[in-house]
Design an enzyme around this catalytic site. Structure first.
Site, short mmCIF file in Angstrom:
data_model
loop_
_atom_site.label_atom_id
_atom_site.label_comp_id
_atom_site.label_asym_id
_atom_site.label_seq_id
_atom_site.Cartn_x
_atom_site.Cartn_y
_atom_site.Cartn_z
N SER A 1 0.82 -1.21 0.00
CA SER A 1 0.00 0.00 0.00
C SER A 1 0.85 1.26 0.00
O SER A 1 0.37 2.31 -0.39
CB SER A 1 -0.97 0.01 1.17
OG SER A 1 -0.33 -0.30 2.37
N HIS B 1 -2.82 -3.21 -6.13
CA HIS B 1 -3.18 -2.74 -4.80
C HIS B 1 -4.69 -2.79 -4.61
O HIS B 1 -5.43 -2.00 -5.19
CB HIS B 1 -2.64 -1.32 -4.59
CG HIS B 1 -2.92 -0.78 -3.23
ND1 HIS B 1 -3.12 0.54 -2.96
CD2 HIS B 1 -3.03 -1.43 -2.03
CE1 HIS B 1 -3.35 0.70 -1.67
NE2 HIS B 1 -3.31 -0.48 -1.09
N1 CAA Z 1 -14.37 -9.86 3.60
C1 CAA Z 1 -15.31 -10.44 2.89
N2 CAA Z 1 -16.62 -10.14 2.97
C2 CAA Z 1 -16.96 -9.21 3.87
C3 CAA Z 1 -16.02 -8.55 4.65
C4 CAA Z 1 -14.67 -8.92 4.50
N3 CAA Z 1 -13.70 -8.36 5.21
N4 CAA Z 1 -16.65 -7.69 5.43
C5 CAA Z 1 -17.95 -7.79 5.15
N5 CAA Z 1 -18.14 -8.71 4.20
C6 CAA Z 1 -19.37 -9.15 3.61
C7 CAA Z 1 -20.24 -9.70 4.69
O1 CAA Z 1 -20.78 -10.94 4.33
C8 CAA Z 1 -21.31 -8.64 4.85
O2 CAA Z 1 -22.58 -9.11 5.04
P1 CAA Z 1 -23.08 -9.68 6.49
O3 CAA Z 1 -22.78 -8.63 7.51
O4 CAA Z 1 -24.54 -9.88 6.23
O5 CAA Z 1 -22.35 -10.95 6.70
C9 CAA Z 1 -21.33 -7.97 3.49
O6 CAA Z 1 -20.01 -8.04 3.00
C10 CAA Z 1 -21.76 -6.54 3.55
O7 CAA Z 1 -21.09 -5.95 4.61
P2 CAA Z 1 -21.62 -4.66 5.28
O8 CAA Z 1 -23.07 -4.76 5.56
O9 CAA Z 1 -20.70 -4.28 6.38
O10 CAA Z 1 -21.50 -3.68 4.02
P3 CAA Z 1 -21.72 -2.18 3.96
O11 CAA Z 1 -22.74 -1.94 2.93
O12 CAA Z 1 -21.91 -1.61 5.31
O13 CAA Z 1 -20.34 -1.68 3.37
C11 CAA Z 1 -18.03 -1.25 3.36
C12 CAA Z 1 -19.15 -2.02 4.03
C13 CAA Z 1 -17.92 -1.64 1.89
C14 CAA Z 1 -16.75 -1.68 4.10
C15 CAA Z 1 -18.32 0.27 3.45
O14 CAA Z 1 -18.53 0.62 4.78
C16 CAA Z 1 -17.19 1.08 2.90
O15 CAA Z 1 -17.09 1.30 1.70
N6 CAA Z 1 -16.30 1.55 3.79
C17 CAA Z 1 -15.10 2.27 3.38
C18 CAA Z 1 -13.99 1.27 3.23
C19 CAA Z 1 -12.74 1.90 2.71
O16 CAA Z 1 -12.62 3.10 2.50
N7 CAA Z 1 -11.76 1.04 2.47
C20 CAA Z 1 -10.45 1.49 2.00
C21 CAA Z 1 -9.51 1.48 3.14
S1 CAA Z 1 -7.96 2.13 2.66
C22 CAA Z 1 -7.14 0.83 2.09
O17 CAA Z 1 -7.55 -0.30 2.10
C23 CAA Z 1 -5.83 1.16 1.51
C24 CAA Z 1 -4.67 0.65 2.19
O18 CAA Z 1 -3.68 0.48 1.51
C25 CAA Z 1 -4.59 0.46 3.66
#
Ligand code: CAA
Length: 288
Positions: free
Chosen positions: A122, A143
């Site tokens: 990252s 990434h």
């Molecule tokens: N892996 C696989 N599946 C997953 C999961 C995971 N880690 N987490 C959740 N799920 C699945 C689950 O089955 C979940 O359903 P259940 O709760 O019924 O089991 C389903 O996905 C939907 O999950 P949510 O209801 O929590 O989904 P949501 O609509 O609330 O969205 C989200 C969740 C997509 C994470 C949203 O909150 C979002 O977009 N958040 C921002 C995330 C973000 O910005 N990420 C980038 C981080 S920076 C980065 O990654 C860069 C780096 O280099 C560090």
């Protein structure tokens, strides 16, 4: 150019990111060799994939048969030699340059000469990682974003010596995963982290400046700026240690004070408050 035909994908490092990438690949129909250092870590990744695919079955997004077929495509491995016949190998181990260089030097030896070697780093330089191989033209960045199965973006990163063929193979693979890849060059933080890391650090500084609680800061940014989740919840999801490391890596290259990790979060990292994965960060978590 669309890159070459890919059938078998290797994933090295089966933590949250690696397991998520392996999940995406088996769901997209690829045979996946997932490598971690112990059988226990491989088994945990298998359970994680199995759990999230079951949730999809529960929500009628997948049939039970499709889940079984997808799970059968995942072959756990503790030896790197089992990656020899992969067409693309994606590395998702710890964010440590020396560890990644040592791994890529080994992958260079064992993986077929025409395979693409991709790093999910990252904030490290893809070129620095590629320099440990004798074939830097086949090394690119892929990434993914956390959680990998849910976030559509993949940054396909071209280092100085990456070949067009390697870049386009990685791009086409990400598209075939159902992702929305973008191409970019090997600059500190690439696209998203160059913007997101200083922004999240500003958010953490505001906690102290405005004397606002993590809950209220998260409410402010979700209800006032339309973020899908608040910055404290997001840093907990990414991992406090991962965020501090990425901030330090960016600061070392850019010398921009906004990229330096705020003392508050460094202290949390030092105290073992790592976010979701340790059960406690800005928030406490029952399930990890
Ligand atoms: N892996 C696989 N599946 C997953 C999961 C995971 N880690 N987490 C959740 N799920 C699945 C689950 O089955 C979940 O359903 P259940 O709760 O019924 O089991 C389903 O996905 C939907 O999950 P949510 O209801 O929590 O989904 P949501 O609509 O609330 O969205 C989200 C969740 C997509 C994470 C949203 O909150 C979002 O977009 N958040 C921002 C995330 C973000 O910005 N990420 C980038 C981080 S920076 C980065 O990654 C860069 C780096 O280099 C560090």
């Amino acid at each position: 150019m669309n890159g070459r035909d890919v059938r078998r994908v290797g994933v090295v490092g089966l933590g949250a990111m690696g397991a998520g990438i392996a999940q995406v690949a088996v769901e997209a129909g690829y045979d996946v060799v997932g490598r971690d250092v112990t059988e226990d870590l491989c088994a945990k990744a298998g359970e994680r994939i199995s759990h999230f695919l079951q949730r999809k079955v529960d929500k009628s997004q997948l049939t039970p048969e499709e889940r079984e077929v997808a799970l059968a495509r995942f072959a756990p491995a503790t030896s790197l030699e089992e990656l020899a016949q992969c067409d693309v190998v994606v590395e998702a181990i710890v964010e440590d340059l020396e560890a990644k260089q040592a791994l890529f030097a080994q992958l260079d030896e064992v993986v077929r000469g025409d395979a693409v070697l991709a790093t999910n780093t990252s904030a490290l330089s893809v070129g620095d990682i590629a320099a440990s191989t004798s074939t830097p033209e086949r090394v690119v960045g892929m990434h993914f974003f956390n959680p990998a199965p849910l976030m559509p973006l993949v940054e396909v990163v071209r280092a100085e010596l990456s070949s067009d063929d390697a870049v386009e193979t990685a791009f086409a693979l990400a598209e075939s995963f159902g992702k929305r890849p973008v191409r970019c060059h090997d600059t500190p933080g690439f696209v998203v982290n160059r913007i997101l890391i200083p922004l999240l650090n500003d958010c953490i500084r505001v906690l102290d400046e405005a004397r606002v609680s993590p809950e209220d800061l998260d409410t402010a940014m979700t209800a006032g700026a339309g973020w899908p989740m608040g910055p404290c919840a997001l840093v907990d999801l990414v991992g406090i240690d991962v965020h501090v490391h990425a901030s330090e890596a960016l600061y070392a290259k850019l010398h921009d004070p906004r990229t330096a990790p705020p003392p508050r979060i460094v202290a949390m990292r030092n105290e073992g408050l790592l976010g979701r994965k340790s059960g406690r960060g800005f928030y406490t978590y029952e399930s990890r």
